[in-house]
Design an enzyme around this catalytic site. Sequence first.
Site, PDB file in Angstrom:
ATOM      1  N   GLN A 147      30.161  56.866  13.501  1.00  0.00           N
ATOM      2  CA  GLN A 147      29.063  57.534  12.801  1.00  0.00           C
ATOM      3  C   GLN A 147      29.175  59.030  13.079  1.00  0.00           C
ATOM      4  O   GLN A 147      29.148  59.456  14.236  1.00  0.00           O
ATOM      5  CB  GLN A 147      27.702  57.024  13.264  1.00  0.00           C
ATOM      6  CG  GLN A 147      26.577  57.663  12.429  1.00  0.00           C
ATOM      7  CD  GLN A 147      25.193  57.185  12.810  1.00  0.00           C
ATOM      8  OE1 GLN A 147      24.780  57.313  13.961  1.00  0.00           O
ATOM      9  NE2 GLN A 147      24.459  56.672  11.848  1.00  0.00           N
ATOM     10  N   TYR A 175      17.822  63.912  10.212  1.00  0.00           N
ATOM     11  CA  TYR A 175      18.923  64.694  10.752  1.00  0.00           C
ATOM     12  C   TYR A 175      19.243  65.762   9.683  1.00  0.00           C
ATOM     13  O   TYR A 175      18.592  65.824   8.649  1.00  0.00           O
ATOM     14  CB  TYR A 175      20.135  63.788  11.022  1.00  0.00           C
ATOM     15  CG  TYR A 175      20.066  63.040  12.349  1.00  0.00           C
ATOM     16  CD1 TYR A 175      18.869  62.564  12.860  1.00  0.00           C
ATOM     17  CD2 TYR A 175      21.216  62.818  13.105  1.00  0.00           C
ATOM     18  CE1 TYR A 175      18.813  61.884  14.078  1.00  0.00           C
ATOM     19  CE2 TYR A 175      21.175  62.136  14.325  1.00  0.00           C
ATOM     20  CZ  TYR A 175      19.973  61.678  14.791  1.00  0.00           C
ATOM     21  OH  TYR A 175      19.931  61.019  15.997  1.00  0.00           O
TER      22      TYR A 175
HETATM   23  C1  LIG Z   1      18.767  52.106  21.080  1.00  0.00           C
HETATM   24  C2  LIG Z   1      18.943  52.467  19.633  1.00  0.00           C
HETATM   25  C3  LIG Z   1      19.704  53.586  19.282  1.00  0.00           C
HETATM   26  C4  LIG Z   1      19.909  53.913  17.927  1.00  0.00           C
HETATM   27  N1  LIG Z   1      20.718  54.971  17.624  1.00  0.00           N
HETATM   28  C5  LIG Z   1      21.019  55.217  16.320  1.00  0.00           C
HETATM   29  C6  LIG Z   1      21.964  56.215  15.979  1.00  0.00           C
HETATM   30  O1  LIG Z   1      22.580  56.852  16.836  1.00  0.00           O
HETATM   31  N2  LIG Z   1      22.194  56.437  14.661  1.00  0.00           N
HETATM   32  C7  LIG Z   1      21.544  55.726  13.687  1.00  0.00           C
HETATM   33  O2  LIG Z   1      21.781  55.968  12.499  1.00  0.00           O
HETATM   34  N3  LIG Z   1      20.655  54.772  13.985  1.00  0.00           N
HETATM   35  C8  LIG Z   1      20.388  54.487  15.267  1.00  0.00           C
HETATM   36  N4  LIG Z   1      19.533  53.470  15.574  1.00  0.00           N
HETATM   37  C9  LIG Z   1      18.923  52.691  14.467  1.00  0.00           C
HETATM   38  C10 LIG Z   1      19.735  51.450  14.152  1.00  0.00           C
HETATM   39  O3  LIG Z   1      21.026  51.783  13.660  1.00  0.00           O
HETATM   40  C11 LIG Z   1      19.055  50.590  13.068  1.00  0.00           C
HETATM   41  O4  LIG Z   1      19.030  51.375  11.900  1.00  0.00           O
HETATM   42  C12 LIG Z   1      17.638  50.158  13.433  1.00  0.00           C
HETATM   43  O5  LIG Z   1      17.579  49.691  14.775  1.00  0.00           O
HETATM   44  C13 LIG Z   1      17.156  49.034  12.494  1.00  0.00           C
HETATM   45  O6  LIG Z   1      18.036  47.930  12.547  1.00  0.00           O
HETATM   46  P1  LIG Z   1      17.665  46.584  13.397  1.00  0.00           P
HETATM   47  O7  LIG Z   1      16.405  46.030  12.792  1.00  0.00           O
HETATM   48  O8  LIG Z   1      18.846  45.682  13.187  1.00  0.00           O
HETATM   49  O9  LIG Z   1      17.461  46.973  14.821  1.00  0.00           O
HETATM   50  C14 LIG Z   1      19.311  53.124  16.911  1.00  0.00           C
HETATM   51  C15 LIG Z   1      18.557  51.998  17.267  1.00  0.00           C
HETATM   52  C16 LIG Z   1      18.366  51.666  18.600  1.00  0.00           C
HETATM   53  C17 LIG Z   1      17.558  50.445  18.947  1.00  0.00           C
END
Ligand SMILES: Cc1cc2nc3c(=O)[nH]c(=O)nc-3n(C[C@H](O)[C@H](O)[C@H](O)COP(=O)(O)O)c2cc1C
Length: 410
Positions: free
Chosen positions: A105, A175
């Site tokens: 990413q 961002y």
């Molecule tokens: C600990 C953590 C760190 C994350 N860091 C990023 C990141 O660096 N870049 C990003 O686009 N999304 C980040 N996210 C968001 C996830 O990519 C995802 O979009 C979000 O958790 C929803 O998906 P889920 O329901 O499967 O958790 C992060 C999520 C978590 C829990």
Amino acid sequence: MTTTSHPAPDVFSPGKIGPLTLRNRTIKAATYEGLSHRGKVTRDLVDFHVRHAAGGVGMTTVAYCAVSPEGRTDRHQVLWTPEALPGLRKLTDAVHDQGAAASAQIGHAGPVANPKANGAPALAPSRQFQKTTLSFAREATPEDLRRVVRDHARAARMAIEAGFDAVEVHLGHNYLASSFLSPKLNRRTDSHGGALENRARLAREVMTAVRDAVGDRIAILAKLNMDDGVPGGFWLDEAIAVARWLEADGSVDALEMTAGSSLSNPMYLFKGDAPLAAFAEVMPQPVKLGVKLFGRAVLREYPYQDGYLLEDARQIRAAVRLPMVLLGGITNRSIMDRGMAEGFEFVAMARALLREPDLINRIRADAGVRSLCNHNNRCMPTNFTGARCVLVDRSSPRSATWGTETGYVG
Ligand SMILES: Cc1cc2nc3c(=O)[nH]c(=O)nc-3n(C[C@H](O)[C@H](O)[C@H](O)COP(=O)(O)O)c2cc1C
């Protein structure tokens, strides 16, 4: 809708994103790992991705690798420097050994960057106060924007050198590129402000520069906001137009739709519990003070349900022919099948895989397996101390001696 006439693919069948074929249609979504040190890869970061690759995903995403020094949210974040390349190569080799693909990413955090840690003011479309870091982000000049576009292209070229199969460009969460899309954050009167065509210019310039840099040697994904969850912000109607332009530009191989604002409404992306106390506990100053003063206003709670972004993402699905990745509350076989049936080619998962990195293999073996993630979201603040599910592991791998102890891998 483009795909209703075809039978829905099996989520465990191979899927194509541009030049890349994944062994199945599951992607470990970017979760900033907090496991790089001074911009370089550590053994812990490699192990993190090997766990996910061994757990069965088609592709794991190394989060968030900043394209420019002032675009970091953490001073230890991977930066695209020659010194980072040997470690990144070891990471991608180790992921490939497990039969999975690796995506990087790439992006610029813009107003979400941490100016104190970076030793430089954050960049934004217009000067603004950042509640989370209690500082002002400065208005990006046209020369800043040209440099940031070039930095994305350089990062994408280096991703190829490092052995990545794909790059995922961050166009979400307010961002930098996403903050330009927002009519609330972008008050410019030049060619990058005003009408949607102008606010979308930076995102399109970045994507085109990445395409020009890599051609079809690796796959290009874009993680694009559908809705900032902020009154007066970017939202679905505009996102549909931007998705169409990106498709027409030919700069993207797949779209992954996201939502929310890391600046002013992060829980809009996550849904579920708002982990305010856990955030205040781990954040460095002045972010800790910012969380104490403004946390309750910023961390609003939304009810969680499986596949919670599907309703909006379906509208983007209907507007473009590009392959699409469904994100948000993908935790079990039935919501994966629903995504496939609605025309999405891939699913991306974050929290459920932090809880159980082998969940994909277990769902493949038994379609009735349910995720143990309970959306308490206390994984969210762990991203600066080693992203993990605190129900599994409360302790941080980072300590005063961390980095030297854990060892760089290149
Ligand atoms: C600990 C953590 C760190 C994350 N860091 C990023 C990141 O660096 N870049 C990003 O686009 N999304 C980040 N996210 C968001 C996830 O990519 C995802 O979009 C979000 O958790 C929803 O998906 P889920 O329901 O499967 O958790 C992060 C999520 C978590 C829990």
